[in-house]
Design an enzyme around this catalytic site. Structure first.
Site, short mmCIF file in Angstrom:
data_model
loop_
_atom_site.label_atom_id
_atom_site.label_comp_id
_atom_site.label_asym_id
_atom_site.label_seq_id
_atom_site.Cartn_x
_atom_site.Cartn_y
_atom_site.Cartn_z
N GLY A 160 0.81 -1.22 0.00
CA GLY A 160 0.00 0.00 0.00
C GLY A 160 0.84 1.26 0.00
O GLY A 160 0.55 2.22 -0.71
N TYR A 161 1.90 1.24 0.78
CA TYR A 161 2.81 2.39 0.85
C TYR A 161 3.48 2.63 -0.50
O TYR A 161 3.52 3.76 -1.00
CB TYR A 161 3.86 2.15 1.93
CG TYR A 161 4.77 3.32 2.19
CD1 TYR A 161 4.36 4.36 3.02
CD2 TYR A 161 6.03 3.40 1.61
CE1 TYR A 161 5.19 5.45 3.27
CE2 TYR A 161 6.87 4.48 1.85
CZ TYR A 161 6.44 5.50 2.68
OH TYR A 161 7.27 6.57 2.92
N ALA A 162 3.97 1.55 -1.13
CA ALA A 162 4.61 1.69 -2.43
C ALA A 162 3.63 2.23 -3.47
O ALA A 162 3.98 3.10 -4.28
CB ALA A 162 5.18 0.35 -2.88
N SER A 164 0.96 4.04 -2.92
CA SER A 164 0.61 5.43 -2.61
C SER A 164 1.73 6.38 -3.01
O SER A 164 1.48 7.46 -3.56
CB SER A 164 0.28 5.59 -1.12
OG SER A 164 1.43 5.43 -0.30
N LYS A 165 2.97 5.99 -2.75
CA LYS A 165 4.08 6.89 -3.08
C LYS A 165 4.36 6.92 -4.58
O LYS A 165 4.81 7.94 -5.10
CB LYS A 165 5.32 6.48 -2.28
CG LYS A 165 5.18 6.72 -0.78
CD LYS A 165 4.88 8.17 -0.43
CE LYS A 165 4.84 8.40 1.06
NZ LYS A 165 4.61 9.82 1.41
#
Length: 256
Positions: A160-162, A164-165
């Site tokens: 999710g972080y990857a 989003s970024k």
């Protein structure tokens, strides 16, 4: 205008999200040291007496605190409405607030995915849209997103972080394409491995910590203070012809 005066932020107001600690605090204090008054936002930011607020007040700059839970869409809407009601019209927006949830992809629950995308991407767009609208109307403004090395790489156990970024990198370019010709510069800063609470799990894993350190050409993890110069540059007249850029601040990691 001298080159040094082009970095002067006197008379400007900067809204900095996620400013209570870490990179956000480092950028807020840097902008204040360059002359800007700061509107600080964090989910748990104290109305009075915060460390970041006291530091900025000690510089002779004004600090105004707000609280907002960026995972709650209704709270974000209420926050933007309160800013308008209070007459806050930032010259600079530092869209820094973020979160990270670690779990292997096959075990990564919807709740983790949804929270990370909401905080790191959806809330970032909504705040940029609402603040950016006023900047476009006035014909000037600076917006800085906090991207990541995972804007370019996939990472491990943080899907999710990857995602989003990666989205932040594209959002930076999309907004720059629309607003550069209207006097609003939209850029991003991509931190490398920085010693903050956001990377505590990695710092506590001796093997991972050392493996990461060995790949950083500069030979150290970064600190929040490493973002002072980049933040002031992208907030000031010195960057007036810089648009849609993702500035990597990583001690050389991406060059390996």
């Amino acid at each position: 205008m001298s080159i040094l005066s082009s970095f002067d932020l006197t008379g400007k107001t900067a809204l900095v999200t996620g400013c209570k600690r870490g990179i956000g605090r480092g950028m807020a204090e840097a902008l204040a040291s360059a002359g800007a008054d700061i509107v600080g936002v964090s989910a748990s930011l104290e109305p009075e007496g915060s460390a970041v607020g006291d530091a900025i007040n000690a510089m002779g700059r004004k600090f105004t605190a707000y609280q907002c839970d960026f995972s709650d869409r209704s709270a974000l809407t209420a926050f933007t409405q309160k800013l308008a009601a209070d007459g806050v019209a930032p010259d600079i927006l530092v869209n820094n607030a973020g979160t990270i949830k670690r779990k292997p992809a096959a075990e990564h629950p919807d709740e983790m995915w949804d929270e990370v995308i909401e905080v790191n991407l959806s809330a970032q767009f909504i705040l940029a849209r609402e603040i950016g609208r006023g900047m476009v109307e006035r014909g000037s403004g600076k917006i800085i997103f906090t991207a990541s090395l995972l804007t370019f790489q996939g990472g491990i156990t943080v899907p999710g972080y990857a995602a989003s970024k990666g989205g932040i990198g594209q959002l930076t370019k999309a907004l720059a394409n629309e607003w550069a010709g209207k006097g609003v510069n939209v850029n991003a800063i991509a931190p490398g491995y920085i010693a903050t609470d956001n990377t505590e799990a990695l710092q506590n894993d001796t093997a991972r910590y050392n493996a990461i350190l060995e790949r950083i050409p500069q030979g150290r993890w970064g600190t929040p203070e490493d973002f002072a110069g980049p933040a002031v540059f992208l907030s000031s007249a010195a960057s007036d012809y810089v648009n849609g850029e993702v500035l990597v601040v990583d001690g050389g990691w991406m060059g390996r």
